[in-house]
Design an enzyme around this catalytic site. Sequence first.
Site, PDB file in Angstrom:
ATOM      1  N   LYS A  73       0.855  -1.186   0.000  1.00 11.49           N
ATOM      2  CA  LYS A  73       0.000   0.000   0.000  1.00 11.49           C
ATOM      3  C   LYS A  73       0.893   1.238   0.000  1.00 11.49           C
ATOM      4  CE  LYS A  73      -4.056  -2.005   0.544  1.00 11.49           C
ATOM      5  NZ  LYS A  73      -5.074  -1.948  -0.521  1.00 11.49           N
ATOM      6  N   LYS A 179      -3.570   6.541 -14.520  1.00  9.84           N
ATOM      7  CA  LYS A 179      -3.996   5.552 -13.512  1.00  9.84           C
ATOM      8  C   LYS A 179      -4.567   6.269 -12.277  1.00  9.84           C
ATOM      9  CE  LYS A 179      -3.380   1.490 -11.157  1.00  9.84           C
ATOM     10  NZ  LYS A 179      -4.515   0.770 -10.767  1.00  9.84           N
ATOM     11  N   ASN A 187     -12.215   4.241  -7.241  1.00 10.51           N
ATOM     12  CA  ASN A 187     -11.992   3.672  -5.901  1.00 10.51           C
ATOM     13  C   ASN A 187     -12.915   4.241  -4.821  1.00 10.51           C
ATOM     14  OD1 ASN A 187      -9.990   2.581  -7.497  1.00 10.51           O
ATOM     15  ND2 ASN A 187      -8.523   2.461  -5.843  1.00 10.51           N
ATOM     16  N   ASN A 247     -14.685  -7.204 -10.115  1.00 10.35           N
ATOM     17  CA  ASN A 247     -13.676  -6.862  -9.105  1.00 10.35           C
ATOM     18  C   ASN A 247     -14.242  -5.838  -8.122  1.00 10.35           C
ATOM     19  OD1 ASN A 247     -11.103  -7.124  -8.088  1.00 10.35           O
ATOM     20  ND2 ASN A 247     -10.233  -5.535  -9.376  1.00 10.35           N
ATOM     21  N   GLU A 262      -5.994   3.975   0.720  1.00 11.43           N
ATOM     22  CA  GLU A 262      -4.931   4.749   0.067  1.00 11.43           C
ATOM     23  C   GLU A 262      -5.446   6.134  -0.356  1.00 11.43           C
ATOM     24  OE1 GLU A 262      -1.935   1.749  -2.055  1.00 11.43           O
ATOM     25  OE2 GLU A 262      -3.973   1.535  -2.819  1.00 11.43           O
TER      26      GLU A 262
HETATM   27  O1  KPL Z   1      -6.517  -0.142  -9.484  1.00 13.21           O
HETATM   28  C1  KPL Z   1      -7.642  -0.444  -9.191  1.00 13.21           C
HETATM   29  C2  KPL Z   1      -7.930  -0.614  -7.755  1.00 13.21           C
HETATM   30  O2  KPL Z   1      -8.891  -1.269  -7.394  1.00 13.21           O
HETATM   31  O3  KPL Z   1      -7.143  -0.071  -6.952  1.00 13.21           O
HETATM   32  C3  KPL Z   1      -8.712  -0.554 -10.259  1.00 13.21           C
HETATM   33  C4  KPL Z   1      -8.085  -0.238 -11.597  1.00 13.21           C
HETATM   34  C5  KPL Z   1      -9.826   0.410  -9.982  1.00 13.21           C
HETATM   35  C6  KPL Z   1      -9.248  -1.941 -10.400  1.00 13.21           C
HETATM   36  O4  KPL Z   1     -10.066  -2.323  -9.354  1.00 13.21           O
END
Ligand code: KPL
Length: 300
Positions: A73, A179, A187, A247, A262
């Site tokens: 992290k 990113k 997030n 996810n 984070e």
């Molecule tokens: O990087 C990610 C995260 O969850 O921290 C993403 C790209 C949003 C994929 O879940």
Amino acid sequence: MEILIFGAGSLGSLLGGLLAGAHDVTLVGRDPHIAAVRERGLRITGVEERDARPAATTDGRDASADLALVTVKAYDTEAAARALAAGDVSVACSLQNGMGNEEVLATHLDAPVLAGTTTCGARLAGPGHVEWLGRGSVTVGPWRPDDGVNAAERVVAAFRAAGVDAAVTTDARGLLWEKLAINAGINPVTALARVENGALAPPGDLFDLATAAGVEAARVARAAGASLSDSAVTEAIADVARDTARNRSSMHQDVAAGRRTEVDAINGYVVDRAAEEEESVPVNRTLATLIRGWEAGAEV
Ligand code: KPL
């Protein structure tokens, strides 16, 4: 290649397990996960099923490796950098969320530092078991001009040898800003709404909120000299929401597990950098306040 995975959480374990098919891999992480990997190996299920046998340890000090992939992290980067500095690694590559990790590694290490991102989706299903939720790929590039494209090419070759899609970039800072903009949108919104990434696929109010945060981050990126358009970020958020639909974002996983998030290195960074550039980012400020408010209440 001898590869140290510094931070065997979900993503680090997945990448370490895949790389172990072609390289000599050591996972550095915490028990009970590390104890389970030592005892029974690492089970990967999901996109593909694999059983891997990486070495595993809870003590990352004094390690030597050709490559250290840093997957801790963001708030643990300083401790990781100090531990790595006590050992002997030839190249360090951050595959972390948030901004500022590479500076910290470069401050402590006398080795080339690479910046990287990955779109692989992973979740720890239990000790010794990681679920691979999105095939994804890895992109890496030199952090400073002196860090050299050759080191990035060797890392890409190592991933490809293990069957993982990988590419070199010569614009690592642009890659990290993109990113960051994606993470700034996806997030906190998934963490606060407690939904999987797929719930942010367009059209919808959650998508609009996530893109509002992402577009603010893109504006700050441009003010800081990166080239990142609003439409590129909007499309990237839509793509990631679709590609990683099953996810849970890392921040959602953190909140669900009652762990620190984070947010400081993601929305907090956008807010701080916006202030330096005299930009206004009300959506990031609100999302950061809500996540930090949750952290304070949960005492994490
Ligand atoms: O990087 C990610 C995260 O969850 O921290 C993403 C790209 C949003 C994929 O879940």
